[in-house]
Enzyme design. Structure first.
Site, PDB file in Angstrom:
ATOM      1  N   SER A   1       0.897  -1.048   0.014  1.00  0.00           N
ATOM      2  CA  SER A   1       0.127  -0.085   0.146  1.00  0.00           C
ATOM      3  C   SER A   1       0.892   1.163  -0.032  1.00  0.00           C
ATOM      4  O   SER A   1       2.054   1.291   0.350  1.00  0.00           O
ATOM      5  CB  SER A   1      -0.901  -0.019   1.254  1.00  0.00           C
TER       6      SER A   1
ATOM      7  N   TYR B   1      -0.992  -0.133  10.629  1.00  0.00           N
ATOM      8  CA  TYR B   1      -1.002  -0.749   9.174  1.00  0.00           C
ATOM      9  C   TYR B   1      -0.178  -0.198   8.383  1.00  0.00           C
ATOM     10  O   TYR B   1       0.560  -1.298   7.483  1.00  0.00           O
ATOM     11  CB  TYR B   1      -2.276  -0.299   8.759  1.00  0.00           C
TER      12      TYR B   1
END
Length: 254
Positions: free
Chosen positions: A145, A158
């Site tokens: 990501s 995350y």
């Protein structure tokens, strides 16, 4: 790599990005696609049915990628059923939504869960399938990501897990060479159930519009766009240890 006739394993393959990757591989002539899932059993079976309608042999296998023993069992089952593995796409991921300033919200449990799936899950899969990938001179693509490159995303934990996944990608590229290539994709905001279900369609549309105004390409990615990136890396025989960012150019404006 010519994807025609290949055997692929996709973790988190039942929904969203994973399902789009599975379908794109089937359309490119993959002989078999194994759809890994942990909770989305119904969606995984629906994905299998779509793949079979495209002439691809498909199977859904349940496995918690944060459990090394479960991953090894999955590898053994795939090996017994198909005899080879050419492609591994580590797409399984999870998060907990914790605002960045809320450091107390990042409990040990949050860290363990996120790192267990997003980082250790990819490592366990790479290790379990490494003998098969080496034999096939195959390739791995990890789905990371832009949160692993910039301070953005659902939580600090995350982002750290995705940054670690990018480093793992480089390390595995060195460790598994010359037989196996290992790369990663780093999408930005993607219109998936993962995002939309949390905030609702209207709020997501507003968020997407704001992001589009900051991105040179003025668009929000769909799962199919990420699948394009994944197969591009699989087919690029001289590329390893790299991260391909797919966020419409948003990273240029941070």
């Amino acid at each position: 790599m010519d994807l025609k006739g290949t055997v692929a394993v996709i973790t988190g393959g039942g929904t969203g990005i994973g399902a789009a990757v599975a379908e794109r591989l089937a359309r490119k002539g993959a002989a078999a696609v194994v759809v890994g899932y942990s909770r989305s059993a119904g969606e995984a079976q629906e994905t299998v049915a779509r793949l079979e309608s495209l002439g691809c042999k498909a199977e859904a296998l349940a496995a918690d990628v944060s459990d090394d023993a479960a991953v090894r069992r999955m590898a053994e089952r795939v090996r017994a059923a198909h005899g080879r593995v050419d492609v591994l796409v580590c797409n399984a991921g999870m998060t907990r939504w914790v605002p960045f300033p809320d450091l107390e919200g990042l409990t040990d449990d949050v860290w363990r869960q996120i790192m267990g799936v997003n980082l250790m899950g990819a490592f366990y899969c790479a290790r379990a399938f490494a003998p098969d990938l080496r034999a096939a001179r195959g390739a791995i693509v990890n789905v990371a990501s832009v949160a692993g490159l910039h301070p953005t995303g659902s939580s600090i934990a995350y982002g750290v897990s995705k940054a670690a996944l990018l480093q793992l990608t480089r390390d595995l590229a060195a460790a598994l060479a010359p037989e196996v290539r290992v790369n990663a994709v780093a999408p930005g905001m993607v219109a998936t159930r993962w995002h939309i279900d949390r905030v609702g369609e209207q709020v997501f549309a507003e968020m997407a519009t704001k992001e589009e105004l900051k991105a040179p390409l003025r668009r929000t990615a769909r799962p199919e766009h990420v699948a394009q990136l994944v197969t591009a890396l699989l087919e690029s025989d001289m590329v390893t240890g790299e991260t391909l960012v797919g966020d419409g150019g948003r990273h240029l404006t941070y």
